[in-house]
Design a protein around this motif. Structure first.
Motif, PDB file in Angstrom:
ATOM      1  N   GLN A   7       0.709  -1.163   0.182  1.00 32.50           N
ATOM      2  CA  GLN A   7      -0.081   0.093  -0.042  1.00 32.50           C
ATOM      3  C   GLN A   7       0.772   1.291   0.046  1.00 32.50           C
ATOM      4  O   GLN A   7       0.565   2.287  -0.748  1.00 32.50           O
ATOM      5  N   ILE A   8       1.915   1.163   0.916  1.00 29.28           N
ATOM      6  CA  ILE A   8       2.994   2.379   0.920  1.00 29.28           C
ATOM      7  C   ILE A   8       3.697   2.661  -0.438  1.00 29.28           C
ATOM      8  O   ILE A   8       3.574   3.682  -1.236  1.00 29.28           O
ATOM      9  N   ASP A   9       4.053   1.548  -1.196  1.00 33.13           N
ATOM     10  CA  ASP A   9       4.809   1.310  -2.468  1.00 33.13           C
ATOM     11  C   ASP A   9       3.549   2.250  -3.380  1.00 33.13           C
ATOM     12  O   ASP A   9       3.941   2.774  -4.344  1.00 33.13           O
ATOM     13  N   ARG A  10       2.518   1.731  -3.254  1.00 33.62           N
ATOM     14  CA  ARG A  10       1.422   2.125  -4.350  1.00 33.62           C
ATOM     15  C   ARG A  10       1.108   3.731  -4.107  1.00 33.62           C
ATOM     16  O   ARG A  10       1.236   4.456  -4.962  1.00 33.62           O
ATOM     17  N   ALA A  11       1.222   4.054  -2.960  1.00 36.32           N
ATOM     18  CA  ALA A  11       0.776   5.648  -2.553  1.00 36.32           C
ATOM     19  C   ALA A  11       2.175   6.425  -3.120  1.00 36.32           C
ATOM     20  O   ALA A  11       2.039   7.441  -3.616  1.00 36.32           O
ATOM     21  N   LEU A  12       3.345   5.912  -3.099  1.00 34.56           N
ATOM     22  CA  LEU A  12       4.513   6.491  -3.253  1.00 34.56           C
ATOM     23  C   LEU A  12       4.589   6.628  -4.652  1.00 34.56           C
ATOM     24  O   LEU A  12       5.106   7.935  -5.151  1.00 34.56           O
ATOM     25  N   SER A  13       4.041   5.581  -5.802  1.00 37.67           N
ATOM     26  CA  SER A  13       4.028   5.680  -7.031  1.00 37.67           C
ATOM     27  C   SER A  13       2.698   6.560  -7.492  1.00 37.67           C
ATOM     28  O   SER A  13       3.065   7.458  -8.444  1.00 37.67           O
ATOM     29  N   LEU A  14       1.923   6.537  -7.073  1.00 38.49           N
ATOM     30  CA  LEU A  14       0.544   7.370  -7.130  1.00 38.49           C
ATOM     31  C   LEU A  14       1.333   9.117  -6.927  1.00 38.49           C
ATOM     32  O   LEU A  14       0.837   9.700  -7.750  1.00 38.49           O
ATOM     33  N   MET A  15       1.765   9.132  -5.757  1.00 43.15           N
ATOM     34  CA  MET A  15       2.447  10.699  -5.472  1.00 43.15           C
ATOM     35  C   MET A  15       3.304  11.021  -6.471  1.00 43.15           C
ATOM     36  O   MET A  15       3.280  12.148  -6.639  1.00 43.15           O
ATOM     37  N   ASP A  16       4.113  10.190  -6.808  1.00 39.57           N
ATOM     38  CA  ASP A  16       5.214  10.397  -8.041  1.00 39.57           C
ATOM     39  C   ASP A  16       4.461  10.884  -9.449  1.00 39.57           C
ATOM     40  O   ASP A  16       4.689  11.832  -9.989  1.00 39.57           O
ATOM     41  N   ARG A  17       3.411  10.207  -9.639  1.00 40.72           N
ATOM     42  CA  ARG A  17       2.666  10.192 -11.074  1.00 40.72           C
ATOM     43  C   ARG A  17       2.108  11.343 -10.940  1.00 40.72           C
ATOM     44  O   ARG A  17       2.017  12.106 -11.853  1.00 40.72           O
ATOM     45  N   VAL A  18       1.383  11.672  -9.885  1.00 39.67           N
ATOM     46  CA  VAL A  18       0.322  12.764  -9.814  1.00 39.67           C
ATOM     47  C   VAL A  18       1.012  14.331  -9.571  1.00 39.67           C
ATOM     48  O   VAL A  18       0.725  15.178  -9.927  1.00 39.67           O
ATOM     49  N   PHE A  19       1.941  14.107  -8.387  1.00 41.94           N
ATOM     50  CA  PHE A  19       2.384  15.332  -7.937  1.00 41.94           C
ATOM     51  C   PHE A  19       3.781  15.403  -8.399  1.00 41.94           C
ATOM     52  O   PHE A  19       4.577  16.238  -8.136  1.00 41.94           O
ATOM     53  N   GLY A  20       4.565  14.430  -8.830  1.00 40.87           N
ATOM     54  CA  GLY A  20       6.079  14.502  -8.990  1.00 40.87           C
ATOM     55  C   GLY A  20       7.024  14.509  -7.733  1.00 40.87           C
ATOM     56  O   GLY A  20       8.112  14.787  -7.958  1.00 40.87           O
ATOM     57  N   PHE A  21       6.585  13.982  -6.600  1.00 44.14           N
ATOM     58  CA  PHE A  21       7.045  13.991  -5.656  1.00 44.14           C
ATOM     59  C   PHE A  21       7.484  12.646  -5.187  1.00 44.14           C
ATOM     60  O   PHE A  21       6.684  11.692  -5.236  1.00 44.14           O
ATOM     61  N   ARG A  22       8.835  11.973  -4.698  1.00 46.08           N
ATOM     62  CA  ARG A  22       9.470  10.896  -4.751  1.00 46.08           C
ATOM     63  C   ARG A  22       9.586  10.429  -3.437  1.00 46.08           C
ATOM     64  O   ARG A  22       9.668   9.185  -2.960  1.00 46.08           O
ATOM     65  N   GLU A  23       9.314  11.199  -2.452  1.00 49.31           N
ATOM     66  CA  GLU A  23       9.404  10.875  -1.048  1.00 49.31           C
ATOM     67  C   GLU A  23       8.720  11.305   0.061  1.00 49.31           C
ATOM     68  O   GLU A  23       8.160  12.553  -0.541  1.00 49.31           O
ATOM     69  N   PHE A  24       8.275  10.908   0.986  1.00 53.06           N
ATOM     70  CA  PHE A  24       7.191  11.508   1.807  1.00 53.06           C
ATOM     71  C   PHE A  24       7.984  12.684   2.715  1.00 53.06           C
ATOM     72  O   PHE A  24       9.034  12.416   3.065  1.00 53.06           O
TER      73      PHE A  24
END
Ligand SMILES: Nc1ncnc2c1ncn2[C@@H]1O[C@H](COP(=O)(O)OP(=O)(O)O)[C@@H](O)[C@H]1O
Ligand SMILES: [Mg+2]
Length: 58
Positions: A7-24
């Protein structure tokens, strides 16, 4: 049932795709875990700390 890490990996890739951020930012992962596990969360962080983005992810 997806586990925590998936779930965390999925959220990270979603955040990268949508916002372009790679780290929390600090505490975003903890917020996400808590909300994904069905808990409510009261988050107190300064303006600009990343609360609204955490909300988008959840
Ligand atoms: N993980 C992150 N990596 C990089 N920038 C981030 C991250 N999370 C949030 N931001 C950016 O930081 C800024 C503040 O985030 P925001 O969620 O609006 O904070 P708050 O709601 O706590 O004021 C926004 O421009 C947002 O896009
Ligand atoms: Mg906000």
């Amino acid at each position: 049932m997806t586990n925590d890490k998936q779930q965390i990996d999925r959220a990270l890739s979603l955040m990268d795709r949508v916002f372009g951020f790679r780290e929390f930012r600090p505490w975003q992962k903890e917020i996400l875990k808590s909300v994904l596990s069905g808990e409510d969360a009261l988050v107190i962080m300064p303006t600009g700390g990343g609360k609204s983005l955490s909300n988008e992810q959840a």
